[in-house]
Enzyme design. Structure first.
Site, PDB file in Angstrom:
ATOM      1  N   GLU A  76     -94.456   7.618  22.842  1.00 45.57           N
ATOM      2  CA  GLU A  76     -95.518   8.540  23.254  1.00 45.57           C
ATOM      3  C   GLU A  76     -95.485   9.800  22.393  1.00 45.57           C
ATOM      4  OE1 GLU A  76     -94.931   9.100  27.614  1.00 45.57           O
ATOM      5  OE2 GLU A  76     -93.469   7.502  27.286  1.00 45.57           O
ATOM      6  N   ARG A 100     -93.164  16.168  31.418  1.00 47.68           N
ATOM      7  CA  ARG A 100     -92.784  16.959  32.583  1.00 47.68           C
ATOM      8  C   ARG A 100     -92.871  18.469  32.357  1.00 47.68           C
ATOM      9  NH1 ARG A 100     -90.023  12.348  32.013  1.00 47.68           N
ATOM     10  NH2 ARG A 100     -89.696  11.059  33.883  1.00 47.68           N
ATOM     11  N   HIS A 118     -97.064  14.021  33.971  1.00 49.23           N
ATOM     12  CA  HIS A 118     -98.244  13.291  33.498  1.00 49.23           C
ATOM     13  C   HIS A 118     -99.542  13.740  34.179  1.00 49.23           C
ATOM     14  CE1 HIS A 118     -95.751  11.004  30.983  1.00 49.23           C
ATOM     15  NE2 HIS A 118     -95.517   9.962  31.749  1.00 49.23           N
ATOM     16  N   ASP A 169     -85.051   7.820  27.349  1.00 47.94           N
ATOM     17  CA  ASP A 169     -86.247   8.457  27.909  1.00 47.94           C
ATOM     18  C   ASP A 169     -86.250   9.896  27.414  1.00 47.94           C
ATOM     19  OD1 ASP A 169     -88.559   8.909  29.290  1.00 47.94           O
ATOM     20  OD2 ASP A 169     -87.673   8.828  31.291  1.00 47.94           O
ATOM     21  N   HIS A 198    -100.064   6.137  26.683  1.00 45.50           N
ATOM     22  CA  HIS A 198     -98.833   5.677  27.324  1.00 45.50           C
ATOM     23  C   HIS A 198     -98.747   4.146  27.319  1.00 45.50           C
ATOM     24  CE1 HIS A 198     -95.418   5.607  29.996  1.00 45.50           C
ATOM     25  NE2 HIS A 198     -95.476   6.910  30.227  1.00 45.50           N
TER      26      HIS A 198
END
Length: 358
Positions: free
Chosen positions: A321, A84, A109, A257, A183
């Site tokens: 990731e 982001r 993304h 996350d 991803h």
């Protein structure tokens, strides 16, 4: 041809008639990586379990229609900027850059039509002991608002019996920002097992992580120590062991996350290890990137039917990731994503599979 460790076929067709090709790279013991040119997607990754039985360990779709219909990033190559950017804007060399806000107020993304939605070209195929495919994509100046024509080169290569290497490179004709990642959504029990990843044991070689606000943008200030928090994976711990603790950061992320902070020296080193208790599969992830986003599949909500027709639900997979830290264009205290003309962006990640000891 006989003895070949590489194969190519047509996986599907875009609405404009262009073919989406698939390349299969083979290792040993049934190990295979299957890559499609749409989104440079890792469509399948086949790895043997402790009994030698191979199975696909990444979520996705059995045919191209699923990838075309749904933008869920399964196995995709993400860019021009992974993760982001706050308020979908940043300043580069004194110039304001405006992006599309496609994740609440933020850019996520690569924007509305990122690299994961593009048709990449096969630039090279290499057979032999280390079969490989090299894909290329040119992102024009102004695409999704990003400055500079960016020429991207991506190589998937089988570099061991059950090891996949991913090398990403990029060059630009003017100053820009770059942050690429793969991803893939991993479930080491198998993509169609229906077994959540909460029992997977995870080790992350990080002393610090980035705390986030409710929109998943890193908070002001330095990274937070993992010690004494649910984010301490320095010793292998089940993903579900602390995921339901009453912790503000777990609330903000709807689970895990978050970016874990890795060494900044650019060396390729072990960043994470995952072990599945039933299959005995083990995956080690090595990377030269400064961050590792750990995502516990919090937004899988049963609305998507993937491989084998199974509905994907929360905690059905784990994403790891490797990339530069989120919102780096707006954070001079973070590792820089700036790429200057004449310089090269480089990213190297290795996925090494094995099995746990009895």
């Amino acid at each position: 041809m006989a003895g070949s460790r590489i194969a190519k076929d047509v996986f599907g067709t875009l609405p404009d008639g262009r073919a989406v090709e698939r390349v299969v790279l083979r290792g040993q013991g049934g190990f295979e990586a299957r890559i499609i040119t749409h989104g440079a997607v890792l469509q399948a990754l086949i790895a043997p379990d402790a009994k030698g039985a191979p199975d696909d360990v990444v979520l996705g779709y059995d045919d191209f229609a699923g990838y075309l219909a749904e933008r869920k990033f399964f196995g995709a190559t993400v860019g021009r900027y992974a993760n982001r950017i706050a308020d979908a804007r940043f300043v580069l060399d004194g110039e304001k850059v405006e992006l599309a806000a496609n994740n609440g107020p933020n850019a996520l993304h690569g924007g509305l039509d990122g690299f994961d939605r593009k048709l990449w070209q096969i630039a090279d195929l290499a057979d032999g002991a280390e079969p490989a495919v090299t894909l290329t994509y040119t992102s024009e100046h102004g695409e999704e608002g990003y400055p500079g024509q960016l020429d991207v080169r991506l190589t998937y290569r089988v570099t061991g019996p059950a090891e996949l290497s991913v090398i990403m490179e990029a060059r630009s004709d003017r100053p820009t920002i770059v942050n690429l990642t793969n991803h893939s959504f991993f479930n080491l029990e198998g993509a169609t097992s229906g077994t959540p990843i909460l029992d997977h044991k995870l080790m992350v070689a990080a002393e610090h992580f980035l705390a986030i606000d409710p929109t998943a943008i890193p908070l002001a200030g330095p990274p937070h120590a993992v010690a004494g928090t649910p984010f301490d994976f320095r010793e292998a711990t089940s993903i579900g062991a602390r995921i339901r603790q009453n912790d503000r950061q777990l609330r903000n992320g709807k689970g895990y996350d978050h970016t874990f902070c890795l060494p900044l020296d650019g060396s390729l080193r072990l960043a994470a290890r995952v072990e599945a208790p039933r299959s005995g599969r083990v995956m080690e992830l090595f990377t030269d990137q400064p961050g590792l986003q750990v995502y516990s599949g919090n937004y899988l909500d049963g609305s998507v039917a993937g491989k084998g027709g199974r509905l994907y639900r929360q905690s059905d997979a784990l994403c790891l990731e490797p990339h530069i830290w989120p919102n780096s264009p707006n954070r001079p205290d973070f590792p820089s994503p700036r790429l200057a003309p004449g310089s090269a962006y480089k990213h190297h990640t290795v996925y090494r599979f094995g099995v746990s000891s009895p």
